[in-house]
Scaffold this motif. Structure first.
Motif, mmCIF file in Angstrom:
data_model
loop_
_atom_site.group_PDB
_atom_site.id
_atom_site.type_symbol
_atom_site.label_atom_id
_atom_site.label_comp_id
_atom_site.label_asym_id
_atom_site.label_seq_id
_atom_site.Cartn_x
_atom_site.Cartn_y
_atom_site.Cartn_z
ATOM 1 N N ALA A 455 -56.342 3.339 -5.590
ATOM 2 C CA ALA A 455 -56.397 3.638 -4.155
ATOM 3 C C ALA A 455 -56.108 2.392 -3.327
ATOM 4 N N ARG A 456 -56.679 1.261 -3.718
ATOM 5 C CA ARG A 456 -56.439 0.021 -2.971
ATOM 6 C C ARG A 456 -54.967 -0.390 -3.066
ATOM 7 N N LEU A 457 -54.378 -0.184 -4.227
ATOM 8 C CA LEU A 457 -52.948 -0.468 -4.360
ATOM 9 C C LEU A 457 -52.121 0.423 -3.441
ATOM 10 N N ALA A 458 -52.426 1.707 -3.444
ATOM 11 C CA ALA A 458 -51.655 2.658 -2.649
ATOM 12 C C ALA A 458 -51.786 2.381 -1.155
ATOM 13 N N LEU A 459 -52.969 1.956 -0.727
ATOM 14 C CA LEU A 459 -53.200 1.726 0.699
ATOM 15 C C LEU A 459 -52.619 0.399 1.161
ATOM 16 N N GLY A 460 -52.717 -0.628 0.320
ATOM 17 C CA GLY A 460 -52.201 -1.949 0.704
ATOM 18 C C GLY A 460 -52.825 -2.439 1.998
ATOM 19 N N PRO A 461 -52.034 -3.044 2.876
ATOM 20 C CA PRO A 461 -52.560 -3.592 4.135
ATOM 21 C C PRO A 461 -53.082 -2.527 5.094
#
Length: 575
Positions: A455-461
């Motif tokens: 999820a953190r990868l997909a959301l990024g900044p």
């Protein structure tokens, strides 16, 4: 007392002990919070009897015996408890398949894979190694609900009464149930059940689940290092079964990961998610000092090995912690001056952001979640539902039972359902291993960890942190829980104390299904939402006072009141 439900928030738990001649296993559970092989034989026989009665009304072959899968975690007393549980189930006419030491979500998967009628997990989750217990799941992987537990408890009381009345039944009370007492068909079928490695099956399932999540969010494990600090991720599996393999599996997929707990120590001892509170934070100076918790000590070592400077940047993930039976996860991320817990509320918000596609989502959360979470859900077009404490209530809200109909969810993609407790229990859809496009719901610490990395990868900044209110909690340990039920004279006195301290507040008593000891006052104070909850733990001799506010404006007065109520209850509840 006689006939009362013996199950708590999540099954039956207590300190591992024994039951001598003339002692009541039930009495020792209720009055001393102690479990024994004698009690587990009764639990097995009672549960098996109820299952036999249930399948008798279903479309099953003649002489069908229910299949019950048993798994366990690593506790010194579990071998005797598992044997006693199995003996009771066999005596009732069930077939039993042992699947070995597995995490609780591993048992969930084995139930579906083996098409069992039920599953029983011998564990006490995050409790000390001196405790154990048992959790019950139905044939579709859902945890038992109060109605079923009442039937089983009534049967346990009945069997205990029969045992006291007849010396001939003493073998059953001692966990020495005789397999020969079951039908001959049971013997024949039991011999045909081959040994089964539940851990291998679960790890295969977890790998498949990871592939599903990566495809869904269009990320790859090779990208995981982008979501964590440069030195990688510290992992604390609480000395549970994941200690042996989870960090290696993550490293093999590209994420540098070091396990800090050890199976040489008792499970959950000075390690694991169970030692943390959702609001915990530590300064770099505190970490650099002596810490008893293995994960905090390892974080401190990283600072000491870097000339006293933290080797991470604000917002980076630095660590993750599971509990002993592997069904929940908390993350730790860097802050400007230290580190802090990433609780279940934030993890739910991250996952819902990552899955926000314009389609309606549904979130179930507990009465201990941040008061700002529902409003944050609405900004994502998601419905939120407040539930009792316990991940079974999350699952029940997301997918309610309906007159015995199948609770498997049919969807060609992962359903937009999610459940969270701030303690790190996350309930997510999981694929049925034998039925394509069918989903159950389960709490899985390892799956929660990899889903958060993705999820953190997909959301990024674009990732947003949850706007926070305030939460505080005081626990009163060593209590006599029978003295508090949320409705008695003591509860009325608590309401008086609240009214005296918060005379300007507009509060009302709110009832929550499944909370049998809860006093929950919700309303407003100076235009801000507040919540005051007092409830018994369903797993320990503990009563907790929880305070929540949608802002930081009334923290001082609420904290003072919380401590006052804690002191008052300590005086009244501790024998």
């Amino acid at each position: 007392m006689a006939g009362e439900r013996l199950h708590g928030t999540d099954g039956i738990r207590g300190k591992i002990g024994s039951c001598g001649a003339g002692e009541s296993p039930i009495g020792k559970l209720i009055f001393q919070r102690e479990i024994s092989a004698e009690l587990f034989a009764l639990v097995g026989q009672a549960t098996g009897s109820v299952l036999v009665e249930q399948v008798a009304g279903m479309a099953r072959p003649d002489f069908y015996s229910p299949l019950v899968v048993i798994g366990w975690d690593r506790r010194d007393g579990n071998e005797a408890l598992v044997s006693a549980l199995e003996a009771g189930l066999l005596h009732a006419g069930c077939r039993v398949q042992r699947v070995g030491e597995v995490p609780t979500p591993g048992l969930h998967h084995c139930i579906l894979l083996l098409e069992a009628d039920a599953g029983m997990m011998v564990t006490a989750s995050h409790n000390p190694a001196t405790d154990s217990g048992v959790k019950l799941f139905d044939g579709e992987g859902y945890k038992s609900m109060p109605e079923l537990e009442d039937l089983i408890s009534s049967k346990i009381w009945e069997l205990d009464g029969e045992a006291e009345a007849s010396e001939n039944d003493s073998a059953t009370r001692k966990g020495e149930g005789d397999v020969d007492a079951a039908p001959n068909l049971l013997e024949k079928e039991l011999e045909q059940i081959p040994p089964f490695d539940g851990l291998v099956a679960y790890r295969d399932h977890l790998a498949s689940w990871l592939d599903t999540v990566c495809d869904l969010l269009e990320v790859a494990p090779e990208q995981w290092p982008q979501a964590v600090a440069e030195q990688g991720l510290l992992l604390d599996s609480s000395g549970g079964i994941a200690t042996d393999w989870l960090s290696f599996g993550l490293t093999r997929r590209g994420l540098l990961c070091d396990e800090v707990s050890s199976r040489d120590n008792p499970i959950n001892k000075d390690c694991g998610a169970g030692e943390f509170n959702p609001t915990d934070s530590w300064s770099n100076q505190e970490l650099a000092g002596k810490q008893s918790h293995a994960l905090l000590q390892a974080l401190g070592d990283q600072i000491r090995n870097n000339d006293g400077n933290p080797p991470w940047n604000d917002g980076e993930l630095v660590a993750a912690a599971l509990d002993g039976d592997g069904d929940r996860c908390l993350l730790i991320e860097a802050t400007n001056g230290g580190v802090q817990i990433v609780d279940g509320d934030q993890m739910a918000y991250d996952w819902m952001q990552a899955r926000s596609t314009g389609q309606p989502q549904r979130l179930a959360h507990s009465i201990e979640s941040d008061l700002c979470l529902p409003a944050a859900c609405r900004t994502l077009g998601a419905e939120s539902i407040q539930n009792a404490v316990g991940d079974r209530w999350l699952s029940n809200s997301l997918n309610p039972s309906d007159d015995g109909k199948s609770r498997l969810i049919f969807d060609d993609s992962m359903p937009l359902l999610f459940g969270c407790e701030d303690s790190g229990h996350l309930v997510m859809p999981t694929q049925h291993p034998l039925k394509p496009n069918h989903w159950s719901l389960a709490g899985d610490g390892a799956a929660s960890l990899v889903s958060q990395l993705c999820a953190r990868l997909a959301l990024g900044p674009s990732r947003k942190t949850l706007e926070r209110g305030w939460k505080g909690r005081v626990s009163v340990n060593g209590v006599d829980r029978s003295r508090w039920n949320g409705q008695n004279e003591l509860a009325s006195k608590v309401v008086e104390i609240v009214d005296q301290n918060l005379s300007e507040a507009n509060l009302k008593n709110v009832e929550i299904e499944g909370e049998t000891s809860l006093l929950l006052l919700e309303g407003t104070l100076d235009g801000e939402a507040i919540s005051i909850g007092i409830r018994n733990s369903g797993t320990e001799a503990k009563t907790s006072v929880s305070m929540r506010s949608s802002s930081q404006n009334n923290v001082e007065s609420l904290t003072e009141l919380m401590n006052q109520l804690g002191d008052f209850l300590s005086d009244k509840l501790i024998p």
